[in-house]
Design a protein around this motif. Structure first.
Motif, PDB file in Angstrom:
ATOM      1  N   ASP A  98      51.242  49.062  37.442  1.00  0.00           N
ATOM      2  CA  ASP A  98      50.009  49.407  36.738  1.00  0.00           C
ATOM      3  C   ASP A  98      50.388  50.166  35.469  1.00  0.00           C
ATOM      4  O   ASP A  98      50.440  51.400  35.461  1.00  0.00           O
ATOM      5  CB  ASP A  98      49.104  50.256  37.634  1.00  0.00           C
ATOM      6  CG  ASP A  98      47.704  50.393  37.071  1.00  0.00           C
ATOM      7  OD1 ASP A  98      47.551  50.292  35.842  1.00  0.00           O
ATOM      8  OD2 ASP A  98      46.751  50.608  37.857  1.00  0.00           O
ATOM      9  N   GLU A 275      36.761  42.464  35.620  1.00  0.00           N
ATOM     10  CA  GLU A 275      37.344  41.518  36.561  1.00  0.00           C
ATOM     11  C   GLU A 275      38.449  40.743  35.858  1.00  0.00           C
ATOM     12  O   GLU A 275      38.314  40.381  34.691  1.00  0.00           O
ATOM     13  CB  GLU A 275      36.284  40.543  37.094  1.00  0.00           C
ATOM     14  CG  GLU A 275      35.186  41.206  37.904  1.00  0.00           C
ATOM     15  CD  GLU A 275      34.194  40.186  38.458  1.00  0.00           C
ATOM     16  OE1 GLU A 275      34.408  38.973  38.210  1.00  0.00           O
ATOM     17  OE2 GLU A 275      33.225  40.598  39.117  1.00  0.00           O
ATOM     18  N   GLU A 276      39.529  40.507  36.572  1.00  0.00           N
ATOM     19  CA  GLU A 276      40.651  39.763  35.997  1.00  0.00           C
ATOM     20  C   GLU A 276      40.212  38.341  35.659  1.00  0.00           C
ATOM     21  O   GLU A 276      39.529  37.681  36.455  1.00  0.00           O
ATOM     22  CB  GLU A 276      41.824  39.756  36.979  1.00  0.00           C
ATOM     23  CG  GLU A 276      42.341  41.164  37.281  1.00  0.00           C
ATOM     24  CD  GLU A 276      43.232  41.215  38.498  1.00  0.00           C
ATOM     25  OE1 GLU A 276      43.357  40.166  39.176  1.00  0.00           O
ATOM     26  OE2 GLU A 276      43.803  42.287  38.778  1.00  0.00           O
ATOM     27  N   GLU A 277      40.590  37.860  34.475  1.00  0.00           N
ATOM     28  CA  GLU A 277      40.099  36.583  33.957  1.00  0.00           C
ATOM     29  C   GLU A 277      41.245  35.726  33.443  1.00  0.00           C
ATOM     30  O   GLU A 277      42.288  36.228  33.010  1.00  0.00           O
ATOM     31  CB  GLU A 277      39.118  36.823  32.797  1.00  0.00           C
ATOM     32  CG  GLU A 277      37.764  37.329  33.198  1.00  0.00           C
ATOM     33  CD  GLU A 277      36.881  36.235  33.789  1.00  0.00           C
ATOM     34  OE1 GLU A 277      37.281  35.050  33.732  1.00  0.00           O
ATOM     35  OE2 GLU A 277      35.800  36.570  34.310  1.00  0.00           O
ATOM     36  N   ASN A 278      41.044  34.400  33.504  1.00  0.00           N
ATOM     37  CA  ASN A 278      41.935  33.462  32.815  1.00  0.00           C
ATOM     38  C   ASN A 278      41.142  32.452  31.991  1.00  0.00           C
ATOM     39  O   ASN A 278      41.674  31.431  31.572  1.00  0.00           O
ATOM     40  CB  ASN A 278      42.845  32.740  33.807  1.00  0.00           C
ATOM     41  CG  ASN A 278      42.058  31.993  34.869  1.00  0.00           C
ATOM     42  OD1 ASN A 278      40.828  31.927  34.820  1.00  0.00           O
ATOM     43  ND2 ASN A 278      42.762  31.417  35.836  1.00  0.00           N
ATOM     44  N   TYR A 314      48.911  41.124  32.113  1.00  0.00           N
ATOM     45  CA  TYR A 314      48.556  40.234  33.201  1.00  0.00           C
ATOM     46  C   TYR A 314      48.295  41.021  34.491  1.00  0.00           C
ATOM     47  O   TYR A 314      48.716  42.171  34.643  1.00  0.00           O
ATOM     48  CB  TYR A 314      49.663  39.212  33.440  1.00  0.00           C
ATOM     49  CG  TYR A 314      49.766  38.160  32.356  1.00  0.00           C
ATOM     50  CD1 TYR A 314      48.935  37.048  32.363  1.00  0.00           C
ATOM     51  CD2 TYR A 314      50.700  38.271  31.329  1.00  0.00           C
ATOM     52  CE1 TYR A 314      49.031  36.082  31.374  1.00  0.00           C
ATOM     53  CE2 TYR A 314      50.809  37.320  30.343  1.00  0.00           C
ATOM     54  CZ  TYR A 314      49.970  36.214  30.370  1.00  0.00           C
ATOM     55  OH  TYR A 314      50.061  35.264  29.393  1.00  0.00           O
ATOM     56  N   ALA A 315      47.632  40.368  35.419  1.00  0.00           N
ATOM     57  CA  ALA A 315      47.274  41.010  36.685  1.00  0.00           C
ATOM     58  C   ALA A 315      48.488  41.330  37.536  1.00  0.00           C
ATOM     59  O   ALA A 315      48.436  42.237  38.368  1.00  0.00           O
ATOM     60  CB  ALA A 315      46.306  40.115  37.470  1.00  0.00           C
ATOM     61  N   ARG A 353      45.958  35.449  35.789  1.00  0.00           N
ATOM     62  CA  ARG A 353      44.788  36.129  35.266  1.00  0.00           C
ATOM     63  C   ARG A 353      45.186  37.347  34.420  1.00  0.00           C
ATOM     64  O   ARG A 353      46.197  37.977  34.667  1.00  0.00           O
ATOM     65  CB  ARG A 353      43.868  36.572  36.406  1.00  0.00           C
ATOM     66  CG  ARG A 353      43.229  35.403  37.156  1.00  0.00           C
ATOM     67  CD  ARG A 353      42.320  35.896  38.260  1.00  0.00           C
ATOM     68  NE  ARG A 353      41.750  34.795  38.999  1.00  0.00           N
ATOM     69  CZ  ARG A 353      40.621  34.168  38.674  1.00  0.00           C
ATOM     70  NH1 ARG A 353      39.932  34.587  37.608  1.00  0.00           N
ATOM     71  NH2 ARG A 353      40.172  33.158  39.394  1.00  0.00           N
ATOM     72  N   VAL A 354      44.353  37.648  33.439  1.00  0.00           N
ATOM     73  CA  VAL A 354      44.579  38.752  32.514  1.00  0.00           C
ATOM     74  C   VAL A 354      43.663  39.908  32.894  1.00  0.00           C
ATOM     75  O   VAL A 354      42.484  39.702  33.224  1.00  0.00           O
ATOM     76  CB  VAL A 354      44.302  38.305  31.068  1.00  0.00           C
ATOM     77  CG1 VAL A 354      44.369  39.492  30.105  1.00  0.00           C
ATOM     78  CG2 VAL A 354      45.294  37.223  30.653  1.00  0.00           C
ATOM     79  N   LYS A 355      44.216  41.121  32.849  1.00  0.00           N
ATOM     80  CA  LYS A 355      43.394  42.295  33.178  1.00  0.00           C
ATOM     81  C   LYS A 355      43.166  43.217  31.978  1.00  0.00           C
ATOM     82  O   LYS A 355      42.351  44.144  32.073  1.00  0.00           O
ATOM     83  CB  LYS A 355      44.027  43.087  34.307  1.00  0.00           C
ATOM     84  CG  LYS A 355      45.351  43.756  33.967  1.00  0.00           C
ATOM     85  CD  LYS A 355      45.851  44.586  35.144  1.00  0.00           C
ATOM     86  CE  LYS A 355      47.171  45.264  34.831  1.00  0.00           C
ATOM     87  NZ  LYS A 355      47.657  46.081  35.971  1.00  0.00           N
TER      88      LYS A 355
END
Length: 412
Positions: A98, A275-278, A314-315, A353-355
């Motif tokens: 993190d 929310e983590e997204e792609n 990234y997540a 996924r990207v955070k």
């Protein structure tokens, strides 16, 4: 000496205080062992006193980034693949990195300690140098300040650290890592060579595992004091051009000063998604918002950026960073957005996924300088575009950033 109770026997001294050199520097090195794990344990108490490792992703071949003392006792090491670490320690628990949380913890550590001196130098992994040479009249001897800082870090941040105090950065760092539990290791000024002499050659920075093995196998050099007695021509046979610096460090000498981080003028905006997204549409909308915020601040300062730095988080803890140079100092949203989108597509190459993301505008200069007589590889901003940008800024200044939004900034 070190005793059984670190709260009582804190300090290491080779000679009585009357032998101290009064005109030498007073350098303090603070280190929080296994910093990412220590920070995670502050947030989640259930992680304490159990073997932990920080690893990005879920692959069995992913490499460990940090290891707790409990896992290290079972044979787990940094850089080891997950499948091998789990064989060594079946009870090993894996946590994802993190960077944002670790960055906030490091900032809190700096804010807590930098009040003792303006000369402070941060390092990665929860480490910090402080030059207390000119602070003696305000705060007392370096060892007293070290003990106070160690207590404050524990009480206010709930982080347990080791502190080394010596006449230079090299020995203070070795002293901090010499301790195997929280406390203060004070090396009397002028006795640095005697302190590091009995230690293994691997404690010297720049030696590394390969050179340490070479020294051990071919020259049978195990301790620093054995390395310190060699002549410079003898050291060149092993170290080459690194020989003078290796000799200097083996003697416990380090003239390098504590250098505060240079503060370059820059404008930065950062966002972490709920929310983590792609989905590229969602990510580009967030990027557009960052560009508009950066552009507004640049125009308020009357400055333009010659360089953009874009970071994508990234997540799984992996971060990608891309940099682009602009042909002229720019502060208009349209031009900044074109350059930022190019960096986004360069950085976003993984199916993860990207955070979060961060955009930094650097190399600030007066906006809209005179153009090159023969043109440049960009596009001049028209008077109409400038007028439109001015109207948008006026509306947003009166009613907020959300009163007018670009189409790219709206998620469909």
């Amino acid at each position: 000496m070190r005793g059984r109770d670190p709260a009582v026997f804190r300090f290491y001294s080779l000679f009585p205080p009357e032998y101290a050199h009064q005109n030498m520097r007073d350098i303090l090195h603070l280190t929080i062992p296994d910093f990412p794990i220590a920070v995670a344990r502050v947030i989640d108490a259930s992680l304490r006193a159990r073997p932990l490792a920080v690893v990005p992703g879920n692959s069995g071949r992913a490499l460990l980034q940090a290891v707790s003392a409990e896992a290290r006792a079972e044979g787990v090491r940094e850089g080891m693949p997950v499948y091998r670490a789990q064989r060594c320690c079946p009870a090993l628990r894996l946590i994802t990195p993190d960077p944002a949380r670790v960055s906030r913890a490091m900032q809190a550590l700096v804010e807590l300690t930098c009040g003792y001196t303006p000369l402070w130098e941060p390092e990665q992994g929860g480490q910090l140098y402080l030059d207390l040479t000119g602070s003696g009249r305000l705060f007392g001897p370096g060892r007293d300040v070290a003990a106070r800082i160690e207590k404050e870090v524990d009480a206010r941040l709930r982080l347990q650290g080791a502190v080394g105090v010596a006449g230079n950065k090299l020995v203070s760092r070795i002293a901090a890592h010499y301790l195997h539990r929280p406390g203060v290791c004070d090396v009397l000024r002028g006795s640095e060579r005697g302190f590091i002499g009995p230690l293994a050659v691997s404690v010297l920075p720049g030696i590394g595992a390969t050179r340490a093995e070479l020294l051990l196998l071919e020259l049978n050099l195990r301790r620093v004091e054995e390395l310190a007695v060699l002549s410079l021509p003898q050291l060149r046979l092993v170290f080459g051009g690194f020989a003078p610096l290796a000799q200097q460090r083996a003697l416990g000498v380090d003239p390098s000063p504590v250098q505060p981080p240079r503060r370059r003028p820059e404008v930065a905006e950062e966002a972490f998604l709920a929310e983590e997204e792609n989905d590229d549409g969602v990510l580009l909308a967030e990027l557009c918002r960052l560009v508009e915020l950066c552009g507004l601040r640049l125009r308020q300062l009357g400055q333009g950026a010659r360089q953009l730095v874009f970071s994508l988080h990234y997540a799984d803890g992996v971060s990608e960073r891309r940099t682009a140079a602009l042909p002229v100092s720019e502060n208009q949203d349209v031009a900044l957005l074109v350059a930022a989108e190019g960096l986004f597509y360069q950085a976003c190459q993984r199916r993860v996924r990207v955070k979060g993301m961060r955009l930094v505008c650097r190399q600030l200069a007066e906006a809209n300088p005179q153009l090159d007589l023969f043109g440049f590889a960009g596009q001049a901003v028209s008077a109409r575009d400038e007028a439109l940008q001015g109207a948008l800024d006026a509306l947003r200044g009166r009613h907020g950033m959300g009163v007018v939004m670009r189409g790219k900034g709206v998620v469909g």
